[in-house]
Design a protein around this motif. Structure first.
Motif, PDB file in Angstrom:
ATOM      1  N   ALA A   1      56.428 -19.694 -90.684  1.00 39.17           N
ATOM      2  CA  ALA A   1      57.295 -18.658 -90.112  1.00 39.17           C
ATOM      3  C   ALA A   1      57.411 -18.824 -88.605  1.00 39.17           C
ATOM      4  N   LYS A   2      56.284 -19.146 -87.976  1.00 39.33           N
ATOM      5  CA  LYS A   2      56.282 -19.331 -86.516  1.00 39.33           C
ATOM      6  C   LYS A   2      57.140 -20.546 -86.147  1.00 39.33           C
ATOM      7  N   ALA A   3      57.039 -21.592 -86.965  1.00 38.05           N
ATOM      8  CA  ALA A   3      57.831 -22.805 -86.707  1.00 38.05           C
ATOM      9  C   ALA A   3      59.325 -22.482 -86.807  1.00 38.05           C
ATOM     10  N   LEU A   4      59.693 -21.695 -87.823  1.00 38.67           N
ATOM     11  CA  LEU A   4      61.105 -21.318 -87.971  1.00 38.67           C
ATOM     12  C   LEU A   4      61.550 -20.466 -86.776  1.00 38.67           C
TER      13      LEU A   4
ATOM     14  N   ALA B   1      52.839 -29.886 -82.275  1.00 35.93           N
ATOM     15  CA  ALA B   1      53.350 -28.539 -81.963  1.00 35.93           C
ATOM     16  C   ALA B   1      53.032 -27.571 -83.109  1.00 35.93           C
ATOM     17  N   LEU B   2      53.097 -28.063 -84.347  1.00 36.05           N
ATOM     18  CA  LEU B   2      52.808 -27.196 -85.500  1.00 36.05           C
ATOM     19  C   LEU B   2      51.309 -26.894 -85.578  1.00 36.05           C
TER      20      LEU B   2
ATOM     21  N   GLY C   1      58.151 -19.673 -97.643  1.00 32.61           N
ATOM     22  CA  GLY C   1      57.342 -20.450 -98.594  1.00 32.61           C
ATOM     23  C   GLY C   1      57.653 -21.936 -98.503  1.00 32.61           C
ATOM     24  N   GLU C   2      58.929 -22.245 -98.379  1.00 33.64           N
ATOM     25  CA  GLU C   2      59.357 -23.639 -98.258  1.00 33.64           C
ATOM     26  C   GLU C   2      58.835 -24.247 -96.934  1.00 33.64           C
ATOM     27  N   ALA C   3      58.948 -23.482 -95.845  1.00 31.32           N
ATOM     28  CA  ALA C   3      58.445 -23.963 -94.543  1.00 31.32           C
ATOM     29  C   ALA C   3      56.928 -24.155 -94.618  1.00 31.32           C
TER      30      ALA C   3
END
Ligand code: C5P
Length: 208
Positions: free
Chosen positions: A40-43, A54-55, A78-80
């Motif tokens: 979620a944070k990445a999105l 970074a992730l 969920g996909e991320a």
């Protein structure tokens, strides 16, 4: 007593883990939430899913106490989560927090994909919860549609199959049944029958 519950998406492992935790008075960690929070944070931050460093930095900045399950339940998150979970640096960063949780005095219940194999290989009880892809897709479809997400059953089934392939096929801590895990296939079981079976497995292993 450490109880390790693993299984694929929408297998019902979270329901079983929560019920066992309540029954035995143990703390419970849904480890999927950690990967979902990183996804979620990445999105939100528009991080490139190839940018492992970074992730991993996002994973290192997570606050367990601040995880909001409701905000992390969408199909997109969920996909991320499944994509960031394939990255070894992200997994390595999340290892300690999960192992510390498992090692609390008195024990704990953890559910995820690699609890019995990597996080708590010495867990007293290991259960591998599974169900047919169609049964899992039906459950996830009802859950997402009930939350107002515009999805079809066929899309959900395709997502589940893609996630299964990614989670099982990755090199780093793939979804795999630990050799000493008991399989609980709940394709044809309702919630109560599934919980009864889980309690039988714990009793057979521990006498509790
Ligand atoms: O269980 P849940 O669907 O919330 O998990 C989201 C994703 O996080 C999974 O598809 C999987 O890729 C990843 N995960 C993992 N290891 C765990 C828990 C979840 O790789 N222990």
């Amino acid at each position: 007593m450490i109880i390790a519950i693993d299984g694929p998406a929408a297998s019902g492992k979270g329901t079983i883990a929560r019920a066992l935790a309540a029954h035995f008075g143990l703390p419970h960690l849904d480890t999927g939430l950690l990967y979902r929070a990183v996804g979620a944070k990445a999105l939100a931050d528009h991080v490139d899913f190839e940018d492992e460093a970074a992730l991993a930095a996002r994973a290192g900045a997570l606050d367990l106490a601040a995880l909001d399950p409701e905000a992390l339940k969408s199909g997109a998150v969920g996909e991320a989560a499944s994509r960031v979970a394939a990255l070894p640096q992200v997994r390595a960063t999340l290892l300690t927090v999960q192992q510390d949780f498992a090692r609390q005095p008195g024990g704990a219940v953890l559910d995820g994909r690699d609890i019995g194999t990597v996080i708590a290989p010495h867990a007293e009880v290991k259960i591998f919860v599974t169900a047919s892809p169609e049964a899992r897709a039906e459950r996830r479809y009802r859950e997402l549609a009930g939350r107002g997400e515009p999805v079809t059953y066929d899309q959900v089934l395709a997502d589940i199959l893609r996630r299964d392939a990614r989670d099982s096929g990755r090199a780093s801590a793939p979804l795999i049944r630990a050799g000493d895990a008991v399989v609980l296939d709940n394709t044809a079981l309702d919630r109560n029958a599934s919980l009864t079976r889980a309690l039988e497995i714990v009793a057979a292993r521990t006498g509790r």
